[in-house]
Design an enzyme around this catalytic site. Sequence first.
Site, PDB file in Angstrom:
ATOM      1  N   ASN A 158       0.887  -1.286  -0.003  1.00 24.04           N
ATOM      2  CA  ASN A 158      -0.159   0.000  -0.022  1.00 24.04           C
ATOM      3  C   ASN A 158       0.862   1.232  -0.163  1.00 24.04           C
ATOM      4  O   ASN A 158       0.377   2.085  -0.617  1.00 24.04           O
ATOM      5  CB  ASN A 158      -0.890   0.025   1.217  1.00 24.04           C
ATOM      6  CG  ASN A 158      -0.156  -0.198   2.601  1.00 24.04           C
ATOM      7  OD1 ASN A 158       0.713  -0.803   2.660  1.00 24.04           O
ATOM      8  ND2 ASN A 158      -0.647   0.538   3.583  1.00 24.04           N
ATOM      9  N   GLU A 256       3.333  -4.667  12.587  1.00 24.89           N
ATOM     10  CA  GLU A 256       2.542  -3.519  12.319  1.00 24.89           C
ATOM     11  C   GLU A 256       1.254  -3.871  11.256  1.00 24.89           C
ATOM     12  O   GLU A 256       1.471  -4.079  10.204  1.00 24.89           O
ATOM     13  CB  GLU A 256       3.168  -2.300  11.594  1.00 24.89           C
ATOM     14  CG  GLU A 256       4.358  -1.553  12.612  1.00 24.89           C
ATOM     15  CD  GLU A 256       3.751  -0.746  13.630  1.00 24.89           C
ATOM     16  OE1 GLU A 256       4.341  -0.827  14.731  1.00 24.89           O
ATOM     17  OE2 GLU A 256       2.722  -0.384  13.612  1.00 24.89           O
ATOM     18  N   CYS A 290      -3.224   1.762   6.745  1.00 25.08           N
ATOM     19  CA  CYS A 290      -3.885   1.041   8.058  1.00 25.08           C
ATOM     20  C   CYS A 290      -4.478   1.869   9.011  1.00 25.08           C
ATOM     21  O   CYS A 290      -4.952   1.671  10.047  1.00 25.08           O
ATOM     22  CB  CYS A 290      -2.563   0.258   8.498  1.00 25.08           C
ATOM     23  SG  CYS A 290      -1.198   1.433   9.252  1.00 25.08           S
ATOM     24  N   GLU A 471       7.271   1.536  16.585  1.00 26.71           N
ATOM     25  CA  GLU A 471       8.438   2.359  15.680  1.00 26.71           C
ATOM     26  C   GLU A 471       8.444   3.663  15.947  1.00 26.71           C
ATOM     27  O   GLU A 471       7.530   4.321  16.182  1.00 26.71           O
ATOM     28  CB  GLU A 471       8.042   1.720  14.061  1.00 26.71           C
ATOM     29  CG  GLU A 471       8.060   0.367  13.991  1.00 26.71           C
ATOM     30  CD  GLU A 471       7.468   0.273  12.589  1.00 26.71           C
ATOM     31  OE1 GLU A 471       6.392   0.762  12.168  1.00 26.71           O
ATOM     32  OE2 GLU A 471       8.030  -0.985  11.752  1.00 26.71           O
TER      33      GLU A 471
HETATM   34  N1  LIG Z   1      -2.411  -2.867   7.984  1.00 24.83           N
HETATM   35  C1  LIG Z   1      -1.542  -2.688   6.994  1.00 24.83           C
HETATM   36  O1  LIG Z   1      -0.671  -1.823   7.124  1.00 24.83           O
HETATM   37  C2  LIG Z   1      -1.851  -3.292   5.800  1.00 24.83           C
HETATM   38  C3  LIG Z   1      -2.824  -4.294   5.885  1.00 24.83           C
HETATM   39  N2  LIG Z   1      -3.172  -5.046   4.870  1.00 24.83           N
HETATM   40  C4  LIG Z   1      -4.256  -5.874   4.768  1.00 24.83           C
HETATM   41  O2  LIG Z   1      -3.774  -7.265   4.085  1.00 24.83           O
HETATM   42  C5  LIG Z   1      -4.525  -7.684   3.127  1.00 24.83           C
HETATM   43  C6  LIG Z   1      -3.525  -8.359   2.336  1.00 24.83           C
HETATM   44  O3  LIG Z   1      -2.824  -7.452   1.829  1.00 24.83           O
HETATM   45  P1  LIG Z   1      -1.372  -7.979   1.498  1.00 24.83           P
HETATM   46  O4  LIG Z   1      -0.267  -6.960   1.114  1.00 24.83           O
HETATM   47  O5  LIG Z   1      -1.445  -9.309   0.646  1.00 24.83           O
HETATM   48  O6  LIG Z   1      -0.813  -8.487   2.991  1.00 24.83           O
HETATM   49  P2  LIG Z   1       0.259  -9.497   3.489  1.00 24.83           P
HETATM   50  O7  LIG Z   1       0.011  -9.457   4.681  1.00 24.83           O
HETATM   51  O8  LIG Z   1      -0.371 -10.859   2.780  1.00 24.83           O
HETATM   52  O9  LIG Z   1       1.412  -9.088   2.649  1.00 24.83           O
HETATM   53  C7  LIG Z   1       2.318  -8.183   3.321  1.00 24.83           C
HETATM   54  C8  LIG Z   1       3.513  -8.719   3.201  1.00 24.83           C
HETATM   55  O10 LIG Z   1       4.206  -9.927   3.582  1.00 24.83           O
HETATM   56  C9  LIG Z   1       4.382 -10.914   2.499  1.00 24.83           C
HETATM   57  N3  LIG Z   1       3.979 -12.254   3.041  1.00 24.83           N
HETATM   58  C10 LIG Z   1       2.778 -12.895   2.605  1.00 24.83           C
HETATM   59  N4  LIG Z   1       2.525 -13.948   3.325  1.00 24.83           N
HETATM   60  C11 LIG Z   1       3.602 -14.195   3.930  1.00 24.83           C
HETATM   61  C12 LIG Z   1       4.257 -15.473   4.649  1.00 24.83           C
HETATM   62  N5  LIG Z   1       3.416 -16.644   4.918  1.00 24.83           N
HETATM   63  N6  LIG Z   1       5.636 -15.262   5.073  1.00 24.83           N
HETATM   64  C13 LIG Z   1       6.429 -14.190   5.112  1.00 24.83           C
HETATM   65  N7  LIG Z   1       5.878 -13.062   4.071  1.00 24.83           N
HETATM   66  C14 LIG Z   1       4.539 -13.036   3.747  1.00 24.83           C
HETATM   67  C15 LIG Z   1       3.999 -10.459   1.371  1.00 24.83           C
HETATM   68  O11 LIG Z   1       4.429 -10.767   0.049  1.00 24.83           O
HETATM   69  C16 LIG Z   1       4.124  -8.947   1.479  1.00 24.83           C
HETATM   70  O12 LIG Z   1       5.259  -8.593   1.224  1.00 24.83           O
HETATM   71  C17 LIG Z   1      -5.182  -6.374   2.696  1.00 24.83           C
HETATM   72  O13 LIG Z   1      -6.257  -6.506   1.918  1.00 24.83           O
HETATM   73  C18 LIG Z   1      -5.526  -5.474   3.873  1.00 24.83           C
HETATM   74  O14 LIG Z   1      -6.591  -5.955   4.447  1.00 24.83           O
HETATM   75  C19 LIG Z   1      -2.393  -5.005   3.541  1.00 24.83           C
HETATM   76  C20 LIG Z   1      -1.192  -4.248   3.734  1.00 24.83           C
HETATM   77  C21 LIG Z   1      -1.222  -3.351   4.861  1.00 24.83           C
HETATM   78  N1  LIG Z   2       1.860   1.070   8.473  1.00 22.98           N
HETATM   79  C1  LIG Z   2       1.082   1.742   7.641  1.00 22.98           C
HETATM   80  C2  LIG Z   2       1.338   3.146   7.474  1.00 22.98           C
HETATM   81  C3  LIG Z   2       2.186   3.849   8.413  1.00 22.98           C
HETATM   82  C4  LIG Z   2       2.288   5.206   8.269  1.00 22.98           C
HETATM   83  C5  LIG Z   2       3.527   6.025   9.097  1.00 22.98           C
HETATM   84  O1  LIG Z   2       4.354   5.485   9.469  1.00 22.98           O
HETATM   85  O2  LIG Z   2       3.214   7.207   8.817  1.00 22.98           O
HETATM   86  C6  LIG Z   2       0.273   0.898   6.697  1.00 22.98           C
HETATM   87  O3  LIG Z   2      -0.598   1.825   6.152  1.00 22.98           O
HETATM   88  O4  LIG Z   2       0.402  -0.277   6.474  1.00 22.98           O
END
Ligand SMILES: NC(=O)C1=CN([C@@H]2O[C@H](COP(=O)(O)OP(=O)(O)OC[C@H]3O[C@@H](n4cnc5c(N)ncnc54)[C@H](O)[C@@H]3O)[C@@H](O)[C@H]2O)C=CC1
Ligand SMILES: N/C(=C\C=C\C(=O)O)C(=O)O
Length: 490
Positions: A158, A256, A290, A471
């Site tokens: 993201n 995070e 997030c 962080e």
């Molecule tokens: N809170 C946040 O900051 C975020 C939340 N999300 C949530 O997660 C959902 C899926 O998004 P993704 O980017 O696919 O999140 P994800 O958690 O699947 O991926 C994030 C990172 O983790 C890696 N990853 C995935 N599975 C892994 C594993 N088993 N072992 C080690 N690394 C692994 C991915 O390749 C990517 O680099 C989104 O729909 C959203 O709801 C996604 C991005 C950021």
């Molecule tokens: N971790 C995320 C945002 C962080 C923002 C900041 O450090 O200012 C996220 O969207 O996953």
Amino acid sequence: MAGRGGLLMLENFIGGKFLPCSSYLDSYDPSTGEVYCHVPNSGKEEVEAAVEAARAAFPGWSSRSPQERSQVLQRLADLLEQSLEELAQAESKDQGERGKTITLARTMDIPRAVHNFRFFASSILHHTSECTQMDHLGCLHYTVRAPVGIAALISPWNLPLYLLTWKIAPAIAAGNTVIAKPSELTSVTAWMMCRLLEKAGVPPGVVNIVFGTGPRVGEALVSHPEVPLISFTGSQPTAERITQLSAPYCKKLSLELGGKNPAIIFEDANLAECIPTTVRSSFANQGEICLCTSRIFVQRSIYSEFLKRFVEAARMWKVGIPSDPSADMGALISKAHLEKVRSYIKKARMEGAQILCGEGVDKLNLPPRNQAGYFMLPTVITDVKDESCCMKEEIFGPVTCVVPFDSEEEVIQRANNVKYGLAATVWSGNVGRVHRVAKKLQSGLVWTNCWLIRELNLPFGGMKSSGVGREGAKDSYEFFTEVKTITVKH
Ligand SMILES: NC(=O)C1=CN([C@@H]2O[C@H](COP(=O)(O)OP(=O)(O)OC[C@H]3O[C@@H](n4cnc5c(N)ncnc54)[C@H](O)[C@@H]3O)[C@@H](O)[C@H]2O)C=CC1
Ligand SMILES: N/C(=C\C=C\C(=O)O)C(=O)O
């Protein structure tokens, strides 16, 4: 690196060299359905090579002074800043016509990546340690900190370079060497940054980047016995998996994760400021941050007025192709993610909720070539129950719910009644109330009468299911180092 048919072919960056991989993933531009670039489909072999390079580089890098490491980070910040436009174009395009607007990449993503290196280049020079005296026993006690070793850094799609550098900068500033794995959906700017490392003076093996999927290369990395520390940003299910794989080695974890962030708007809020800020906090980056607001609690006496003005403002939030500088938001990251977000709106309708604007109510206005893109209008849901999945689960899209409340005690209880605890905003002109409410909210971050004003010196992160650890200047320094207490009897 041009590959087959002139398409961009990324390569892993290990030991200061770009290395080809035995297999590749096709990365698609979803608005055209064409392959946009090839991403290495790395696995155990590539992780092993990265560990070897990081291990070899650790003694030299960790023995440099903070001042010397700080200068390298400053030079890297300068080089990134000089490449800002190229990086911003790539960050926007890397998600194809599905993703980040060029304006957001130019004004938020890449400037923050530059700032991350500048910030930790400075903060690494100012940490102090602790000391106590036991004169009656002739003893002096003090602490020292040392870098942990090889840090695994895993970042999401993201905010690609913004979040990757938020991990790399403090890790190497503290003297660690790193193996980073960006999301396979958005790998290009990480690869572009690698082209600047040598010129910045980053020694070979200090920063290594392996591209590929989570289950294949991500799991090989997090379960490697020589990687004692993992910093992860992403989804809760993945965090659970990483925790399981790292548990046998007792690795240090920083997780995070997501949020279901409330905005609490009292009747004395300044709506002229609150409404535009809450539109931005709900729909910035397509709601794929997030920290975005996804539940808006409005005191009943101003509920109707707020709703009318908020919907009007949401309808002014321009959805456009990411290359359009006037677009406020682009499209969602993937077809699967768009369908996931749409499914919540279908569920809300089935539960009897009202959709006041956006998906299924208003019409998207896009150029013909982009109508296949994963675009969605800012969507506002009302008449939705607190128990609804739309009020409980992280949707991670341009969707927000608006509900009324009566008392301060009631709204605090309702805002806290979710598994997440990441961020919140509180809007009121009563200074006693904002302090009182902020202290009672189960959130790691509370913004009052504003949103996303980031103080990098202070702890960043969530509680409950929003993650583990924090962080920031001191917090990242403590995470990326091990502390030792030494007693001297004199
Ligand atoms: N809170 C946040 O900051 C975020 C939340 N999300 C949530 O997660 C959902 C899926 O998004 P993704 O980017 O696919 O999140 P994800 O958690 O699947 O991926 C994030 C990172 O983790 C890696 N990853 C995935 N599975 C892994 C594993 N088993 N072992 C080690 N690394 C692994 C991915 O390749 C990517 O680099 C989104 O729909 C959203 O709801 C996604 C991005 C950021
Ligand atoms: N971790 C995320 C945002 C962080 C923002 C900041 O450090 O200012 C996220 O969207 O996953």
